[in-house]
Design an enzyme around this catalytic site. Structure first.
Site, PDB file in Angstrom:
ATOM      1  N   ASP A 215       6.769  16.283  11.241  1.00  0.00           N
ATOM      2  CA  ASP A 215       8.039  16.672  10.629  1.00  0.00           C
ATOM      3  C   ASP A 215       7.787  16.945   9.149  1.00  0.00           C
ATOM      4  OD1 ASP A 215      11.006  16.623   9.901  1.00  0.00           O
ATOM      5  OD2 ASP A 215      11.095  16.169  12.036  1.00  0.00           O
ATOM      6  N   HIS A 238       6.293  20.117   8.495  1.00  0.00           N
ATOM      7  CA  HIS A 238       7.404  21.036   8.234  1.00  0.00           C
ATOM      8  C   HIS A 238       7.600  21.310   6.748  1.00  0.00           C
ATOM      9  CE1 HIS A 238       9.445  19.954  12.357  1.00  0.00           C
ATOM     10  NE2 HIS A 238       8.222  20.432  12.482  1.00  0.00           N
TER      11      HIS A 238
END
Length: 393
Positions: A215, A238
């Protein structure tokens, strides 16, 4: 008694004290092994750690010591306030239980401590593999952050976090905290395993970190002021995100954010701002700088997304009420994995204000062709030559 026997006596006495709690030049040391910890990776070390903490917390300058080896630890909170500055030296590996039923949101928490140092070259191993597949099965609330920090005046340095069940490190309600030389690792498919998440904090600095996770490498939530992130190498992951903002009620403003000298390799995003639409709160994000950013095969090098949703099937039936203003992207350079290198999608109800681009140099990975830009509700952008196509102005 001859001198040989005297010397032997004092040597034996020294060895005895060294195996117990002893006075170190930096403070009294409380070793977990003194309280029965066994480095076999199976024996529960939770109570030994708590007893070590109680001793160190009550002692001015006390040091909890976890020697090399692997120690199994259940959910635990190291509670303050303490009787002076307190230190935690981690040289071994702490491994989490695979239990999902304690009702806590964290595995290890340092709570309400003023004056704290966590250091060493040790590892927090969250054993998250058993949790990543549980996202969306109704047990999301049982997934735990590996390390939760509520600290005033602290330093976290040189530690490793591996395979967290959820966030690796969650900084909340903290002030004057430095995280330096942090190493975070989890596979790309480990969902919701943000590397370092910061919320409702002031004057937090991240200096030099290597983060590979599933993430955001760093996520900056609501209520933050004076946050500095520098020297982070991110990927996979991310990217570094401000947000998401607007998901919850009563969120507070975010301002004074600086992200600089960071590198993104094979990430979904580079530097990103994300807000929900519609939003459950009204807040302002302002005074943000992204400086000297390097991207390598990154899908979205620059992204402002005021229609963010964490699920692919969201239907937006409103606009974001989060206001964004005074955001600068300076010296963002490198190779984009997508044609659109600059994507600025602002709220229709509250268009972005004072968005500035300077010194951008983004080309397509492989072909080397210039990237394009897509912008809406972006107000008047401040552009330099050969940087962002005129359709964004």
């Amino acid at each position: 008694m001859d001198s040989t026997k005297v010397n032997f006596f004092f040597w034996a006495l020294l060895v005895t004290f060294s195996s117990l709690n002893y006075v170190h030049c930096g403070g009294k040391i409380f070793s977990v092994e003194t309280y029965g910890a066994v480095a076999d990776g199976k024996t529960d070390t939770t109570q030994a750690l708590l007893k070590s903490w109680e001793g160190a917390c009550a002692s001015k300058g006390g040091i909890v010591s976890v020697p090399k080896g692997t120690y199994s630890v259940g959910d635990i909170t190291f509670e303050g306030p303490c009787n002076g500055a307190t230190h935690f030296r981690l040289e071994g590996t702490l491994t989490a239980s695979n239990s999902h039923s304690s009702g806590r949101d964290s595995w290890i928490a340092f709570h309400n401590i003023h004056g704290f140092t966590l250091y060493g070259n040790g590892t927090f191993h969250g054993q998250g593999e058993s949790s990543w597949g549980r996202l969306g099965d109704g047990t999301d609330g049982l997934r735990k952050t590996s390390l939760k920090l509520r600290i005033r005046k602290g330093i976290i340095k040189n530690i490793h976090s591996v395979d967290s069940k959820m966030f690796h490190i969650h900084v909340h309600d903290s002030d004057n905290l430095l995280l330096k030389n942090i190493h975070i690792t989890a596979p790309e498919y480990s969902r919701n395993t943000d590397g370092i998440h910061i919320g409702n904090s002031n004057n937090v600095r991240i200096v030099k970190a290597s983060i590979a996770t599933g993430d955001d490498c760093v996520s900056i939530g609501s209520g933050n002021t004076k946050i500095s992130v520098s020297g982070v190498v991110c990927g996979p992951g991310h990217g570094i995100s401000i947000g998401s903002l607007g998901k919850y009620e009563n969120e507070r403003d975010v301002n004074g954010i600086v992200v600089r000298d960071c590198t993104f390799r094979n990430t979904d995003n580079g530097v990103r701002i994300k807000t929900w639409a519609p939003s459950k709160s009204t807040a302002t994000l302002s005074d943000v700088k992204f400086i000297n950013i390097r991207v390598e095969n990154t899908k979205n090098p620059i992204l402002i997304d005021q229609y963010y949703c964490s699920k692919s099937h969201c239907k937006h039936k409103g606009e974001s009420s989060i206001k964004i203003r005074d955001v600068k992207f300076i010296g963002v350079k490198g190779k984009s994995a997508s044609e659109v290198g600059v994507n600025v999608q602002c709220s229709g109800s509250y268009p972005c204000e004072d968005i500035e681009f300077r010194g951008l140099d983004l080309t397509m990975a492989g072909s080397g062709a210039p990237t394009t830009a897509s912008c809406s509700n972006a107000g008047e952008l401040f552009l330099g030559p050969r940087q962002v196509p005129s359709k964004c102005s």
